[in-house]
Design a protein around this motif. Sequence first.
Motif, mmCIF file in Angstrom:
data_model
loop_
_atom_site.group_PDB
_atom_site.id
_atom_site.type_symbol
_atom_site.label_atom_id
_atom_site.label_comp_id
_atom_site.label_asym_id
_atom_site.label_seq_id
_atom_site.Cartn_x
_atom_site.Cartn_y
_atom_site.Cartn_z
ATOM 1 N N HIS A 185 15.786 3.141 -15.234
ATOM 2 C CA HIS A 185 16.078 4.437 -15.851
ATOM 3 C C HIS A 185 14.789 5.152 -16.259
ATOM 4 O O HIS A 185 14.612 6.357 -16.001
ATOM 5 C CB HIS A 185 16.982 4.237 -17.071
ATOM 6 C CG HIS A 185 17.155 5.471 -17.898
ATOM 7 N ND1 HIS A 185 17.953 6.533 -17.502
ATOM 8 C CD2 HIS A 185 16.616 5.833 -19.104
ATOM 9 C CE1 HIS A 185 17.899 7.487 -18.420
ATOM 10 N NE2 HIS A 185 17.098 7.083 -19.402
ATOM 11 N N GLN A 186 13.874 4.422 -16.896
ATOM 12 C CA GLN A 186 12.621 5.031 -17.321
ATOM 13 C C GLN A 186 11.785 5.474 -16.124
ATOM 14 O O GLN A 186 11.211 6.567 -16.124
ATOM 15 C CB GLN A 186 11.832 4.019 -18.172
ATOM 16 C CG GLN A 186 12.506 3.633 -19.479
ATOM 17 C CD GLN A 186 12.627 4.805 -20.429
ATOM 18 O OE1 GLN A 186 11.749 5.678 -20.478
ATOM 19 N NE2 GLN A 186 13.711 4.864 -21.180
ATOM 20 N N ARG A 187 11.722 4.611 -15.121
ATOM 21 C CA ARG A 187 10.947 4.961 -13.925
ATOM 22 C C ARG A 187 11.531 6.201 -13.255
ATOM 23 O O ARG A 187 10.791 7.126 -12.875
ATOM 24 C CB ARG A 187 10.938 3.789 -12.945
ATOM 25 C CG ARG A 187 10.363 4.129 -11.582
ATOM 26 C CD ARG A 187 10.301 2.912 -10.673
ATOM 27 N NE ARG A 187 11.577 2.252 -10.517
ATOM 28 C CZ ARG A 187 12.539 2.676 -9.691
ATOM 29 N NH1 ARG A 187 12.360 3.778 -8.974
ATOM 30 N NH2 ARG A 187 13.664 2.003 -9.576
ATOM 31 N N ILE A 188 12.850 6.226 -13.098
ATOM 32 C CA ILE A 188 13.507 7.365 -12.432
ATOM 33 C C ILE A 188 13.300 8.647 -13.233
ATOM 34 O O ILE A 188 13.051 9.719 -12.666
ATOM 35 C CB ILE A 188 15.016 7.064 -12.258
ATOM 36 C CG1 ILE A 188 15.210 5.900 -11.274
ATOM 37 C CG2 ILE A 188 15.760 8.297 -11.774
ATOM 38 C CD1 ILE A 188 16.616 5.336 -11.282
ATOM 39 N N LYS A 189 13.396 8.528 -14.568
ATOM 40 C CA LYS A 189 13.248 9.716 -15.413
ATOM 41 C C LYS A 189 11.878 10.360 -15.218
ATOM 42 O O LYS A 189 11.774 11.576 -14.992
ATOM 43 C CB LYS A 189 13.454 9.329 -16.883
ATOM 44 C CG LYS A 189 13.317 10.506 -17.841
ATOM 45 C CD LYS A 189 13.603 10.092 -19.275
ATOM 46 C CE LYS A 189 12.436 9.296 -19.838
ATOM 47 N NZ LYS A 189 12.621 9.007 -21.289
ATOM 48 N N TYR A 190 10.825 9.530 -15.274
ATOM 49 C CA TYR A 190 9.476 10.087 -15.150
ATOM 50 C C TYR A 190 9.181 10.565 -13.734
ATOM 51 O O TYR A 190 8.475 11.556 -13.539
ATOM 52 C CB TYR A 190 8.431 9.054 -15.599
ATOM 53 C CG TYR A 190 8.307 8.980 -17.100
ATOM 54 C CD1 TYR A 190 7.674 9.991 -17.805
ATOM 55 C CD2 TYR A 190 8.850 7.915 -17.806
ATOM 56 C CE1 TYR A 190 7.559 9.937 -19.192
ATOM 57 C CE2 TYR A 190 8.747 7.853 -19.195
ATOM 58 C CZ TYR A 190 8.104 8.862 -19.884
ATOM 59 O OH TYR A 190 8.003 8.813 -21.248
ATOM 60 N N ARG A 191 9.747 9.870 -12.751
ATOM 61 C CA ARG A 191 9.528 10.314 -11.383
ATOM 62 C C ARG A 191 10.249 11.639 -11.136
ATOM 63 O O ARG A 191 9.720 12.537 -10.474
ATOM 64 C CB ARG A 191 10.023 9.261 -10.398
ATOM 65 C CG ARG A 191 9.658 9.617 -8.967
ATOM 66 C CD ARG A 191 10.008 8.524 -8.008
ATOM 67 N NE ARG A 191 9.731 8.951 -6.651
ATOM 68 C CZ ARG A 191 10.104 8.296 -5.582
ATOM 69 N NH1 ARG A 191 10.749 7.155 -5.708
ATOM 70 N NH2 ARG A 191 9.830 8.741 -4.378
ATOM 71 N N ALA A 192 11.464 11.785 -11.669
ATOM 72 C CA ALA A 192 12.220 13.032 -11.521
ATOM 73 C C ALA A 192 11.493 14.176 -12.223
ATOM 74 O O ALA A 192 11.413 15.300 -11.700
ATOM 75 C CB ALA A 192 13.626 12.860 -12.093
ATOM 76 N N LEU A 193 10.938 13.889 -13.409
ATOM 77 C CA LEU A 193 10.174 14.917 -14.120
ATOM 78 C C LEU A 193 8.942 15.327 -13.318
ATOM 79 O O LEU A 193 8.602 16.519 -13.254
ATOM 80 C CB LEU A 193 9.742 14.378 -15.490
ATOM 81 C CG LEU A 193 10.828 14.337 -16.577
ATOM 82 C CD1 LEU A 193 10.344 13.557 -17.787
ATOM 83 C CD2 LEU A 193 11.213 15.763 -16.982
ATOM 84 N N ARG A 215 2.792 6.755 -15.792
ATOM 85 C CA ARG A 215 3.976 6.157 -16.415
ATOM 86 C C ARG A 215 4.946 5.616 -15.370
ATOM 87 O O ARG A 215 5.601 4.589 -15.593
ATOM 88 C CB ARG A 215 4.659 7.202 -17.308
ATOM 89 C CG ARG A 215 3.907 7.397 -18.609
ATOM 90 C CD ARG A 215 4.151 8.750 -19.258
ATOM 91 N NE ARG A 215 3.373 8.847 -20.492
ATOM 92 C CZ ARG A 215 2.076 9.109 -20.534
ATOM 93 N NH1 ARG A 215 1.403 9.274 -19.406
ATOM 94 N NH2 ARG A 215 1.439 9.177 -21.682
ATOM 95 N N SER A 237 18.115 -0.508 -16.908
ATOM 96 C CA SER A 237 17.395 0.063 -18.047
ATOM 97 C C SER A 237 15.931 0.318 -17.690
ATOM 98 O O SER A 237 15.370 1.376 -18.008
ATOM 99 C CB SER A 237 17.487 -0.889 -19.242
ATOM 100 O OG SER A 237 16.746 -0.389 -20.324
ATOM 101 N N PHE A 239 2.568 12.070 -15.501
ATOM 102 C CA PHE A 239 3.777 11.296 -15.214
ATOM 103 C C PHE A 239 3.519 10.141 -14.249
ATOM 104 O O PHE A 239 4.211 9.124 -14.289
ATOM 105 C CB PHE A 239 4.862 12.206 -14.629
ATOM 106 C CG PHE A 239 5.375 13.225 -15.619
ATOM 107 C CD1 PHE A 239 5.971 12.826 -16.803
ATOM 108 C CD2 PHE A 239 5.260 14.581 -15.363
ATOM 109 C CE1 PHE A 239 6.444 13.764 -17.709
ATOM 110 C CE2 PHE A 239 5.727 15.521 -16.259
ATOM 111 C CZ PHE A 239 6.318 15.112 -17.440
#
Length: 582
Positions: free
Chosen positions: A239-247, A185, A236, A182
């Motif tokens: 969103h992708q950055r936050i999603k992968y960082r949260a994962l 990404r 937008s 992650f």
Amino acid sequence: MQSVKTSTLMKWLFGQLKPYKSKVAFAMAALVVSAGAWLFLGQGIKSAVDDGFIANNSDKLDQMVLVVMAIALIGSIATYFRFYWMIWLGERVSADIRQKVYAHLLTLSPAFFAKTRTGEVISRFTADTTLLQSVVGMGLSMALRSFVTFIGALILMLFSSTMLTLYVLIAVPIVLLPIRFFGARVRIFAKNSQDRVADVGAYVDETLHEIHTVQAYSHENIDMQSFSARIENVMSAAHQRIKYRALLVACIIAISVIAVTLVAWLGAQLVLTNELSAGELTAFMFYAVMAGGAVATISEVIGEVQKAAGASERLMELLNTQTSIQSPASPEALPNEVKGNISLQQVNFCYPESPEISVIKDVNLAIKSGERIALVGPSGAGKSTLFQLLLRFYDVTSGKVCLENQDIRNLAVENLRDQFALVPQESVIFAATVRDNISYGRPDASQADIDRAAKAARAYDFIMELPEGYDTNLGERGVRLSGGQKQRVAIARAILADRPILLLDEATSSLDAANEQHVKLALDELMKGKTTLIIAHRLATVVNADRIVVMDKGQIIATGSHQELLASNDLYREFAQLQLVS
């Protein structure tokens, strides 16, 4: 610029700490003491449980409570110094990077700024460097503390129970998998997010700069919609950055908690079989929780580091951008007294961004010292481009431009430009005082010299009427002055600079009839003994020039006096009939 490895970017970023080795050493010492204190706390807890609580020894329990409090106090003091020095280093590194980037930008040619929006560059100064400041000041501190804590906790866990420690170590490679997967990404999307933020900054800079036009055309709603679209692009990308960082964080926490829970269960079994004391298990779990917390913190920091890698890459792009205009390694020296002899020999030029379009074609022009040359012609004829070539904002595509019979490409750029005083058509006024604006080309000028220049430009009277005279701040782009006043300040700047060659780009275009006459007289006085090139759109301002050069489509089509050109050149005659015949 090709994508750079995160390790390379981080090496560059943390390389900025080299000048502050002593400060880094103080911070590291405080960090080790702080981490060591919290680690030693586990031993105090172990002793309090086994020797005090389990042994029913109240004196030992009281003693260990005092020891634990003392350790906590030492750790707190060390934490203060760690925070202080690391945050200071973050601020210092951020400031240094800003200075380096700004100094480098000042060396870049106009070709760079023709294709790069100012607002985007400003975003890299603000958002990107602030992010780096956070990473160096807080992220690095937290990561190092967590690393020291993890290693220390692991060693002490081994002393408590080798078997349980081996079980914990099994989880470490599993934790590294989401970091590797992650983390990469997060960096990619972080850079994309920063680019979108820069686009927003550029748009805001542009619309606010031209606010009069925006409001005059009632364009506010359209601009708000366009701005909203850009903000949504930012969201937008984020969103992708936050999603992968949260994962990333969620996976690490899940793996850590499961591992600690399983180890605690195994440890409880050892206590029940008397293979491990309650105090040892308590200390082990204390260290295991510390180790798990350290890993979780490191994962958080890795997310920040990936964001910082994106920001570092954008800043490195700026720092690695090479200017197309450079001084030669061994520049030639100009004569001690530059008289202002200029020649253009078979000059051809295309702008770098449009190499297929010839802007200047086979121009040959010799200008003698002290001569007044007027350049006339329709818009797009190449008049302003000649000024840019003389100042070496761009290099000629072929041919050469000479000053005192020396190719200007063989001169130091600064030395070349020191010979010119420029008054552009759109007067440039900085958000500074009147004094600073007039003395811009000669910062060491005396007040008497500034007064003389202001009077010669017919600017002295209105300057004295300003609230604070020469100390009046003129606001962004000279918003406190009228167009004619701005132009007179710009002319005063050129007069004070007192350079052998004058470049006047329709220097009286914004003046009313009365002021224009005053400034003409001032310019006539100024031009005595100086080589002067005047771009003129109004022929009335240049009919008395020594020579008038008529340009069209990048070529010189005629040269001569006003009367000669009236008789011989159709284009000039057409201009004269439109402007001079009432």
